[in-house]
Design a protein around this motif. Sequence first.
Motif, PDB file in Angstrom:
ATOM      1  N   TYR A  13      54.350-118.744 -36.574  1.00 19.08           N
ATOM      2  CA  TYR A  13      53.464-119.886 -36.363  1.00 19.08           C
ATOM      3  C   TYR A  13      51.986-119.487 -36.301  1.00 19.08           C
ATOM      4  CZ  TYR A  13      54.876-118.245 -31.706  1.00 19.08           C
ATOM      5  OH  TYR A  13      55.205-117.464 -30.621  1.00 19.08           O
ATOM      6  N   ASP A  14      51.692-118.197 -36.358  1.00 19.64           N
ATOM      7  CA  ASP A  14      50.300-117.733 -36.398  1.00 19.64           C
ATOM      8  C   ASP A  14      49.791-117.573 -37.833  1.00 19.64           C
ATOM      9  OD1 ASP A  14      50.002-117.414 -33.559  1.00 19.64           O
ATOM     10  OD2 ASP A  14      51.232-115.608 -33.692  1.00 19.64           O
ATOM     11  N   GLY A  17      49.728-120.014 -40.342  1.00 20.37           N
ATOM     12  CA  GLY A  17      49.476-121.251 -41.073  1.00 20.37           C
ATOM     13  C   GLY A  17      50.732-121.835 -41.676  1.00 20.37           C
ATOM     14  N   SER A  48      54.062-124.147 -41.123  1.00 17.22           N
ATOM     15  CA  SER A  48      54.576-125.205 -40.262  1.00 17.22           C
ATOM     16  C   SER A  48      55.949-124.827 -39.743  1.00 17.22           C
ATOM     17  CB  SER A  48      54.654-126.532 -41.026  1.00 17.22           C
ATOM     18  OG  SER A  48      55.560-126.426 -42.111  1.00 17.22           O
ATOM     19  N   GLU A  80      51.556-124.324 -44.787  1.00 19.73           N
ATOM     20  CA  GLU A  80      50.652-125.476 -44.829  1.00 19.73           C
ATOM     21  C   GLU A  80      49.222-125.054 -45.164  1.00 19.73           C
ATOM     22  OE1 GLU A  80      51.465-128.493 -44.697  1.00 19.73           O
ATOM     23  OE2 GLU A  80      53.396-128.661 -43.673  1.00 19.73           O
ATOM     24  N   SER A  81      48.816-123.889 -44.668  1.00 22.88           N
ATOM     25  CA  SER A  81      47.456-123.401 -44.906  1.00 22.88           C
ATOM     26  C   SER A  81      47.509-122.009 -45.532  1.00 22.88           C
ATOM     27  CB  SER A  81      46.664-123.359 -43.591  1.00 22.88           C
ATOM     28  OG  SER A  81      45.401-122.746 -43.803  1.00 22.88           O
ATOM     29  N   ASP A 135      45.020-120.532 -46.740  1.00 25.44           N
ATOM     30  CA  ASP A 135      43.826-119.825 -46.266  1.00 25.44           C
ATOM     31  C   ASP A 135      44.118-119.094 -44.959  1.00 25.44           C
ATOM     32  OD1 ASP A 135      42.310-120.632 -48.417  1.00 25.44           O
ATOM     33  OD2 ASP A 135      41.444-122.364 -47.379  1.00 25.44           O
ATOM     34  N   ASP A 136      44.842-119.744 -44.044  1.00 26.37           N
ATOM     35  CA  ASP A 136      45.183-119.100 -42.777  1.00 26.37           C
ATOM     36  C   ASP A 136      46.139-117.933 -43.005  1.00 26.37           C
ATOM     37  OD1 ASP A 136      43.618-120.873 -41.443  1.00 26.37           O
ATOM     38  OD2 ASP A 136      45.247-122.121 -40.684  1.00 26.37           O
ATOM     39  N   LEU A 137      47.093-118.116 -43.921  1.00 27.35           N
ATOM     40  CA  LEU A 137      48.036-117.041 -44.238  1.00 27.35           C
ATOM     41  C   LEU A 137      47.300-115.858 -44.840  1.00 27.35           C
ATOM     42  CD1 LEU A 137      50.849-115.856 -44.592  1.00 27.35           C
ATOM     43  CD2 LEU A 137      51.086-117.188 -46.692  1.00 27.35           C
TER      44      LEU A 137
END
Length: 231
Positions: free
Chosen positions: A164-165, A167, A169, A182-183, A185-187
């Motif tokens: 969950y860190d 990105g 869901s 979902e993201s 960019d976060d991954l």
Amino acid sequence: GVYAPASAGILTKTDDGQNAIFCLNGEIMERASNTFTVEGLTYTLHDVTITKDEHGVETSRQDPTKITVTRDTEKIVEGIQEFLNMYNETIDYINEMYKSDATYKDYPPLTKEQKESMSDREVELWEEKSKEGLLRNDTHLEKILSSLRTAMYTKPEDSSIAIYDLGISTSYYANDGNFKAESIDDLRAAIEADPDAVRQLFAGEGGIMELVNNAITAATKNSYASPGYLT
């Protein structure tokens, strides 16, 4: 080393070969060849960085060589997405049986007389319907669904992050338990910030891959002494 004089058919010894001695990340190492592999990286030494005279006294020294290794972040992102897709396909397949309508109740087994009055295709279709929903709310399917989800949510002891860190869901009940990046960019940012933590999460000891494999093995292992609960 040896050489063969043009005027003679014999080999004459010159100088003995020497191992390559080098310092890598502060550690002195020695190899028989100038090309060697350390921790998955292959190095080739092309030059002498410390020169000594015949008495062993250092006469010159070059600056240390810096080697920069970059990771293909996009390849890692693609690999994680591919794994999530495969996981979701597995979850969907199990859920299809677990949540299927119990249509079998409307299609009891055919008697001999009924089969004789029906075509082969009609009998085939009837028997297909008579099996649909037999695994609805099956406790064994529920167990493997729960085990797989628990494996995905687990934060390994040696990892500083969980899924969950990244990105991704992780709503337990949303989309039948499917996981989605979902993201991106976060991954991508998580991989760039701490690639070792991402590796530990997925592939390290007690990581997602090990736990998922354990869950599947427990369900499917087929041995005389200890059959899997889905066997």
